[in-house]
Design an enzyme around this catalytic site. Sequence first.
Site, PDB file in Angstrom:
ATOM      1  CE1 TYR A 153       6.110  47.480  23.832  1.00 27.21           C
ATOM      2  CE2 TYR A 153       8.288  47.346  24.853  1.00 27.21           C
ATOM      3  CZ  TYR A 153       7.049  47.974  24.717  1.00 27.21           C
ATOM      4  OH  TYR A 153       6.760  49.080  25.469  1.00 27.21           O
ATOM      5  CG  ASP A 255      15.073  47.166  20.121  1.00 22.01           C
ATOM      6  OD1 ASP A 255      15.837  47.499  21.039  1.00 22.01           O
ATOM      7  OD2 ASP A 255      13.832  47.116  20.246  1.00 22.01           O
ATOM      8  CE  LYS A 283      13.775  46.620  28.523  1.00 19.81           C
ATOM      9  NZ  LYS A 283      12.809  47.227  29.451  1.00 19.81           N
TER      10      LYS A 283
END
Length: 458
Positions: A153, A255, A283
């Site tokens: 994801y 990522d 995040k």
Amino acid sequence: MYAALQKELDTYQKRTPQSRDAHARASVRVPIGVGSNYRFYPPYPLFVQDGKGSRIHDVDGNGYLDHNLCYGALFAGHCHPAVMKAVEYRLKTGTLFGMPHGLELELAELICERFPVEMVRFGNSGSEVTMHSFRLARSVTGRSKIIKMEGGYHGGHDAVSVSVKPKESQFGDPEHPTPVVSSAGVLRGTSDATLVAPFNNLPAVERLFEEHPGEIAGVIVEPIMMNIAFCMPDDGYLKSLLEIAHKHGALLIMDEVKTGAKLAWGGACEYFNVKPDIICLGKSIGGGFPLAAFGASREIMDVIHTQKMFHAGTYNTNPVVMAAGLATFRHVLTRDAYSHIDRLGRKLVEGYEAILKKAGLVAYADGAGANGALLFYPRRIRNYRDWYHVDEDLWTHYWFAMVNRGILAQPYWWDEQWTVSVQHTERDIDQHLQVFAEVAPALAVAQQERAVAGVHSA
């Protein structure tokens, strides 16, 4: 569904009537009653009243030790004093200018000190920066295709909405997964531009390059796959992935939206000693505020510097969020904090492992840095197809049993993982483990009964 699981679900509904009512009201105007599809789970999600440090309260007044921490975005914990102080100052001096103000340079300098990049651009979410990293790789290489890992994801944009959660009937060859579009409305042809390989399988990546010579711009990978709970790379996997990409004239995009702030002082780059071409951060770098970044060498970022590639955003580098980011890097993401987190993280994983052994549960706990997970699987998973067979009902039993006893062990869904924040304490970990020790025997009984009955997961 089985009796012990149903009992926990019934208890949940008795404890949280205000959440049930809030969800019913929200569903009238907000599809499925939540702001992100991931936040819904049956029978209804908890609605939160407040958070402080390592704990939250729901709208019914129930308190929880929080290891959800906004899907890992709160390594700082709730309302970290240094972040709050920095933001309060900025709220009085201007919240949005759409003009440079200097804080972007300060934060870029701090990022370049920690990560193997020379230039940085900012955004507001992980989805934004992975999207722009694709454009960057395509601009530099002049190619169009991207390789991602099955089950990975990387945000909600079309190019990565491929093989995020394919069903077993859609898998295809384990050595050559079938790209599966993950949502209605994804642009037709997306799965042609996004190729899929199994995680921890270097020959499969090599074959994709051989099948598409001169077409692949880059490979994107989570250094630790955290869309399948917690899946570590094989030794040398990330470095070999970089070598394969370079051999074929492509770039490696790492990522680090989840690992960048929570794995080590220098993220996965430091932890695994690898230097990708492009890094995506998000995040927890914002301390609870919407901040993300992508960085690379000066040579790669030159396509933006010379304005060959376009990157923009009204809210990029707004001073409130940049102040939060600066406070987070300076006062939260410290070497002492990582030592503290490593100690608590190891204690949690080792505690789970001891309890699992004592209870006779066929499961394991895994973790690194601030993150970890419990997986109801007989061996350490290596890829999406391993994870796919985790026992979902048993995990659901675990999650609701922990919540009913005041522990939000992780976000709901068995593909997620716990986060330990800098505001968690040894006492918090002791409480978490004590509750799991109370829950584990019932899980073991349920697992044994399901095995006798021949019940299969997923």
